[in-house]
Design a protein around this motif. Structure first.
Motif, PDB file in Angstrom:
ATOM      1  N   THR A  59      12.996   0.983 -80.205  1.00 11.49           N
ATOM      2  CA  THR A  59      14.431   1.153 -80.442  1.00 11.49           C
ATOM      3  C   THR A  59      15.173   0.575 -79.248  1.00 11.49           C
ATOM      4  N   PHE A  60      16.211  -0.220 -79.525  1.00 11.43           N
ATOM      5  CA  PHE A  60      16.944  -0.866 -78.433  1.00 11.43           C
ATOM      6  C   PHE A  60      18.421  -1.003 -78.777  1.00 11.43           C
ATOM      7  N   ARG A  61      19.178  -1.291 -77.742  1.00  8.72           N
ATOM      8  CA  ARG A  61      20.603  -1.581 -77.880  1.00  8.72           C
ATOM      9  C   ARG A  61      20.855  -2.994 -77.359  1.00  8.72           C
ATOM     10  N   VAL A 102      20.981 -12.507 -75.611  1.00  9.26           N
ATOM     11  CA  VAL A 102      21.680 -11.244 -75.361  1.00  9.26           C
ATOM     12  C   VAL A 102      20.944 -10.426 -74.304  1.00  9.26           C
ATOM     13  N   GLU A 103      21.666  -9.470 -73.743  1.00  6.86           N
ATOM     14  CA  GLU A 103      21.029  -8.480 -72.886  1.00  6.86           C
ATOM     15  C   GLU A 103      20.711  -7.279 -73.755  1.00  6.86           C
ATOM     16  N   MET A 104      19.443  -6.907 -73.778  1.00  3.15           N
ATOM     17  CA  MET A 104      19.048  -5.746 -74.570  1.00  3.15           C
ATOM     18  C   MET A 104      18.374  -4.732 -73.664  1.00  3.15           C
ATOM     19  N   THR A 105      18.534  -3.471 -74.044  1.00  7.41           N
ATOM     20  CA  THR A 105      17.899  -2.382 -73.311  1.00  7.41           C
ATOM     21  C   THR A 105      17.082  -1.554 -74.280  1.00  7.41           C
ATOM     22  N   VAL A 106      15.809  -1.391 -73.975  1.00  9.27           N
ATOM     23  CA  VAL A 106      14.929  -0.572 -74.795  1.00  9.27           C
ATOM     24  C   VAL A 106      15.269   0.891 -74.541  1.00  9.27           C
ATOM     25  N   VAL A 107      15.592   1.592 -75.603  1.00  9.75           N
ATOM     26  CA  VAL A 107      15.878   3.028 -75.537  1.00  9.75           C
ATOM     27  C   VAL A 107      14.569   3.803 -75.615  1.00  9.75           C
ATOM     28  N   GLN A 108      13.682   3.335 -76.497  1.00  8.52           N
ATOM     29  CA  GLN A 108      12.367   3.966 -76.647  1.00  8.52           C
ATOM     30  C   GLN A 108      11.371   2.915 -77.126  1.00  8.52           C
ATOM     31  N   TRP A 109      10.230   2.862 -76.452  1.00 11.20           N
ATOM     32  CA  TRP A 109       9.180   1.939 -76.872  1.00 11.20           C
ATOM     33  C   TRP A 109       8.504   2.474 -78.121  1.00 11.20           C
ATOM     34  N   GLY A 110       8.132   1.552 -78.996  1.00  6.31           N
ATOM     35  CA  GLY A 110       7.421   1.905 -80.212  1.00  6.31           C
ATOM     36  C   GLY A 110       5.960   2.180 -79.928  1.00  6.31           C
ATOM     37  N   SER A 111       5.179   2.220 -80.980  1.00  9.22           N
ATOM     38  CA  SER A 111       3.777   2.614 -80.901  1.00  9.22           C
ATOM     39  C   SER A 111       2.838   1.429 -81.116  1.00  9.22           C
TER      40      SER A 111
END
Length: 148
Positions: A59-61, A102-111
């Motif tokens: 999940t990312f923004r 774009v600049e993206m930030t990972v909110v939570q890494w997947g599996s």
């Protein structure tokens, strides 16, 4: 292929866009690679990536946008590129996005485990087999899932 540490959460990435009405996606309809419906809501949107870069569920923004994006799809053209493909509901909206860095930030890494599990059932597709092999290189403990 570069291997990213899971601690590396913010990065500059190349993005493209896709839609389920493109010729190469018609057979899948509005379904993603996890078997659920592609998302495009006011809060959450689907994205496709090489699952050995961005595991399923990541999940990312994107800086400047209010949405959460979830990696729930992949594409053969994404293999080894680090590019993220953003789902759009129509060809017009897809074309408006085009290609963007774009600049993206990972909110939570997947599996990686879930990625390997799903990909292990699709090794008759070359890009799935390669993603699975790349995951196993990073996570040798998942070799039992791989039927390479």
């Amino acid at each position: 292929m570069p291997v990213y540490a899971f601690a590396d959460r913010t990065r500059i990435v190349r993005t493209t866009a896709y839609t389920c009405s493109e010729d190469d996606h018609l057979i899948y309809g509005n379904k993603n690679a996890t078997g659920t419906t592609l998302r495009y809501t006011d809060r959450v949107r689907s994205a496709a990536a090489d699952w050995s870069f961005y595991p399923v569920g990541t999940t990312f923004r994107i800086k400047g946008l209010p949405y959460l994006y979830v990696v729930d799809d992949y594409g053969s053209a994404l293999l080894g590129t680090g590019t993220i493909d953003i789902y759009k509901p129509s060809k017009d909206i897809m074309n408006q996005w085009g290609t963007r860095t774009v600049e993206m930030t990972v909110v939570q890494w997947g599996s990686m485990t879930r990625s390997a599990e799903l990909l292990s059932k699709r090794t008759n597709y070359d890009h799935c087999k390669k993603m699975l092999a790349n995951i196993v290189r990073q996570r040798p403990d998942l070799v039992t899932m791989a039927k390479l």
